[in-house]
Design a protein around this motif. Structure first.
Motif, PDB file in Angstrom:
ATOM      1  N   ILE A  53      46.610   9.797  -1.158  1.00  0.00           N
ATOM      2  CA  ILE A  53      45.140   9.805  -1.256  1.00  0.00           C
ATOM      3  C   ILE A  53      44.575   8.835  -0.240  1.00  0.00           C
ATOM      4  N   GLY A  54      43.482   9.234   0.383  1.00  0.00           N
ATOM      5  CA  GLY A  54      42.799   8.362   1.335  1.00  0.00           C
ATOM      6  C   GLY A  54      41.998   7.298   0.605  1.00  0.00           C
ATOM      7  N   GLY A  55      41.214   6.574   1.371  1.00  0.00           N
ATOM      8  CA  GLY A  55      40.422   5.500   0.765  1.00  0.00           C
ATOM      9  C   GLY A  55      38.962   5.529   1.192  1.00  0.00           C
ATOM     10  N   GLY A  56      38.576   6.604   1.899  1.00  0.00           N
ATOM     11  CA  GLY A  56      37.252   6.690   2.498  1.00  0.00           C
ATOM     12  C   GLY A  56      36.092   6.621   1.512  1.00  0.00           C
ATOM     13  N   THR A  73      42.046  -6.556   9.624  1.00  0.00           N
ATOM     14  CA  THR A  73      41.633  -6.914   8.263  1.00  0.00           C
ATOM     15  C   THR A  73      40.901  -5.733   7.606  1.00  0.00           C
ATOM     16  N   GLY A  74      40.071  -5.081   8.388  1.00  0.00           N
ATOM     17  CA  GLY A  74      39.361  -3.903   7.865  1.00  0.00           C
ATOM     18  C   GLY A  74      40.340  -2.838   7.394  1.00  0.00           C
ATOM     19  N   ASP A  75      41.383  -2.608   8.192  1.00  0.00           N
ATOM     20  CA  ASP A  75      42.380  -1.602   7.805  1.00  0.00           C
ATOM     21  C   ASP A  75      43.163  -2.048   6.563  1.00  0.00           C
ATOM     22  N   ASN A 138      50.530   0.261   7.869  1.00  0.00           N
ATOM     23  CA  ASN A 138      50.179  -0.326   9.173  1.00  0.00           C
ATOM     24  C   ASN A 138      48.725  -0.047   9.519  1.00  0.00           C
ATOM     25  N   PRO A 139      48.062  -1.053  10.146  1.00  0.00           N
ATOM     26  CA  PRO A 139      46.696  -0.794  10.616  1.00  0.00           C
ATOM     27  C   PRO A 139      46.710   0.213  11.760  1.00  0.00           C
ATOM     28  N   PHE A 140      45.545   0.718  12.111  1.00  0.00           N
ATOM     29  CA  PHE A 140      45.346   1.678  13.201  1.00  0.00           C
ATOM     30  C   PHE A 140      45.943   3.050  12.896  1.00  0.00           C
ATOM     31  N   PHE A 141      46.351   3.278  11.655  1.00  0.00           N
ATOM     32  CA  PHE A 141      46.809   4.609  11.257  1.00  0.00           C
ATOM     33  C   PHE A 141      45.843   5.160  10.216  1.00  0.00           C
ATOM     34  N   THR A 142      46.026   6.412   9.874  1.00  0.00           N
ATOM     35  CA  THR A 142      45.190   7.034   8.839  1.00  0.00           C
ATOM     36  C   THR A 142      46.090   7.541   7.718  1.00  0.00           C
ATOM     37  N   THR A 143      45.469   7.924   6.639  1.00  0.00           N
ATOM     38  CA  THR A 143      46.263   8.489   5.545  1.00  0.00           C
ATOM     39  C   THR A 143      46.708   9.920   5.863  1.00  0.00           C
ATOM     40  N   ASP A 144      46.073  10.565   6.858  1.00  0.00           N
ATOM     41  CA  ASP A 144      46.605  11.862   7.319  1.00  0.00           C
ATOM     42  C   ASP A 144      47.996  11.651   7.919  1.00  0.00           C
TER      43      ASP A 144
HETATM   44  N1  UDP Z   1      44.545   2.847   6.686  1.00  0.00           N
HETATM   45  C1  UDP Z   1      45.377   2.121   7.546  1.00  0.00           C
HETATM   46  N2  UDP Z   1      46.651   2.563   7.749  1.00  0.00           N
HETATM   47  C2  UDP Z   1      47.150   3.691   7.180  1.00  0.00           C
HETATM   48  C3  UDP Z   1      46.302   4.446   6.342  1.00  0.00           C
HETATM   49  C4  UDP Z   1      45.007   4.003   6.118  1.00  0.00           C
HETATM   50  O1  UDP Z   1      44.968   1.101   8.090  1.00  0.00           O
HETATM   51  O2  UDP Z   1      48.330   4.024   7.406  1.00  0.00           O
HETATM   52  C5  UDP Z   1      43.199   2.330   6.391  1.00  0.00           C
HETATM   53  C6  UDP Z   1      42.157   2.645   7.458  1.00  0.00           C
HETATM   54  O3  UDP Z   1      41.241   1.568   7.526  1.00  0.00           O
HETATM   55  C7  UDP Z   1      41.488   3.878   6.868  1.00  0.00           C
HETATM   56  C8  UDP Z   1      41.470   3.549   5.397  1.00  0.00           C
HETATM   57  O4  UDP Z   1      42.725   2.897   5.173  1.00  0.00           O
HETATM   58  O5  UDP Z   1      40.180   4.052   7.376  1.00  0.00           O
HETATM   59  C9  UDP Z   1      41.340   4.725   4.459  1.00  0.00           C
HETATM   60  O6  UDP Z   1      42.166   5.784   4.882  1.00  0.00           O
HETATM   61  P1  UDP Z   1      41.558   7.148   5.485  1.00  0.00           P
HETATM   62  O7  UDP Z   1      40.384   6.840   6.387  1.00  0.00           O
HETATM   63  O8  UDP Z   1      42.672   7.921   6.066  1.00  0.00           O
HETATM   64  O9  UDP Z   1      41.023   7.836   4.145  1.00  0.00           O
HETATM   65  P2  UDP Z   1      40.339   9.255   3.899  1.00  0.00           P
HETATM   66  O10 UDP Z   1      39.474   9.562   5.104  1.00  0.00           O
HETATM   67  O11 UDP Z   1      41.433  10.258   3.777  1.00  0.00           O
HETATM   68  O12 UDP Z   1      39.584   9.085   2.636  1.00  0.00           O
END
Ligand code: UDP
Length: 239
Positions: A53-56, A73-75, A138-144
């Protein structure tokens, strides 16, 4: 048999925004309960289910960076947001009698277990739903990207991306009434056409590991089991 499931083990990626429901922020528990019920239906078909699950709905690292703050820090804050959402889903699953565990890429032993591939495999083999929290860690990555990575690690037959609409369109169908839906695409086509369904790193990782991506609407009750039986509307990305 026509309605036999096509897959043995799946990884579902749900964006944090999917959990907002009618609210403007945070978690609408009724939405999480409904997603849990959809997962239970898939478990009843005998399919192993893992979830990212993402965190958006709570926080994204770019929000800090765009205001001059420290992106890392934001990540970290974003990754913690995914843990909150993961705990919400575990709670909803357990309420309906589905065994579920949260494995986090960031150690938080008082709250949940830490991720290891072996642990994930063991829990999936026991029939538990495994929820991966903390993204890649890790920072700079996404949950995708975390979803594609975990899908490869657990040997998922398909990476399912639950979105706001029922597949991949030529343009955003909510903004462009002429947009049309693709039934199927290759990973390469998704990247070449710049279709914004998942980030490029995630699509590339799925392609390298021969993992198809199935895109469907997470908002349709019962939709998950349906698309896994090859019914309903969705787009399949495969080579
Ligand atoms: N994030 C990260 N590394 C990861 C996955 C997520 O730093 O491997 C952080 C990043 O700041 C991201 C946030 O967690 O913006 C929430 O994840 P994401 O934006 O993928 O969530 P979604 O858009 O799916 O809700």
């Amino acid at each position: 048999m026509t309605n036999r499931p096509l897959y043995r083990r799946v990884l579902l990626k749900a964006s944090g925004e999917a959990l907002i429901g009618e609210q403007s922020f945070g978690i609408d528990v009724s939405v999480v309960d409904r997603i849990a019920a959809d997962i239970a239906e898939v478990r009843a078909l005998g399919i192993d289910v893992a979830v990212v699950i993402g965190g958006g709905n709570i926080f994204r690292g770019v929000a800090v960076a765009s205001r001059g703050g420290d992106r890392v820090t934001g990540d970290h804050m974003g990754m913690l947001a995914t843990a909150i959402n993961s705990l919400a889903l575990r709670t909803s699953l357990i309420k309906i009698g589905i065994e579920a565990v949260v494995l986090s890429a960031i150690a938080m032993p008082q709250i949940c277990e830490s991720f290891s591939q072996r642990k994930a495999m063991a829990y999936l083999n026991m029939g538990k739903v495994v929820i991966f929290a903390g993204g890649t860690g890790n920072p700079f990555f996404t949950t995708d990207s975390a979803a594609a990575l975990r899908a490869a690690e657990i040997g998922a037959d398909v990476l399912i991306k639950g979105t706001q609409v029922d597949g991949i369109y030529t343009a955003d169908p909510k903004k462009d009434s002429t947009a049309t839906r693709f039934d199927s695409l290759t990973h390469e086509e998704v990247m070449r056409r710049g279709l914004s369904v998942m980030d490029t790193a995630a699509v590339a990782l799925a392609r390298e590991n021969n993992i198809p991506i199935l895109v469907y609407s997470i908002h349709e009750k019962g939709g998950l089991a349906k698309v896994l039986r090859g019914e309903g509307y969705y787009t399949i990305v495969s080579d």
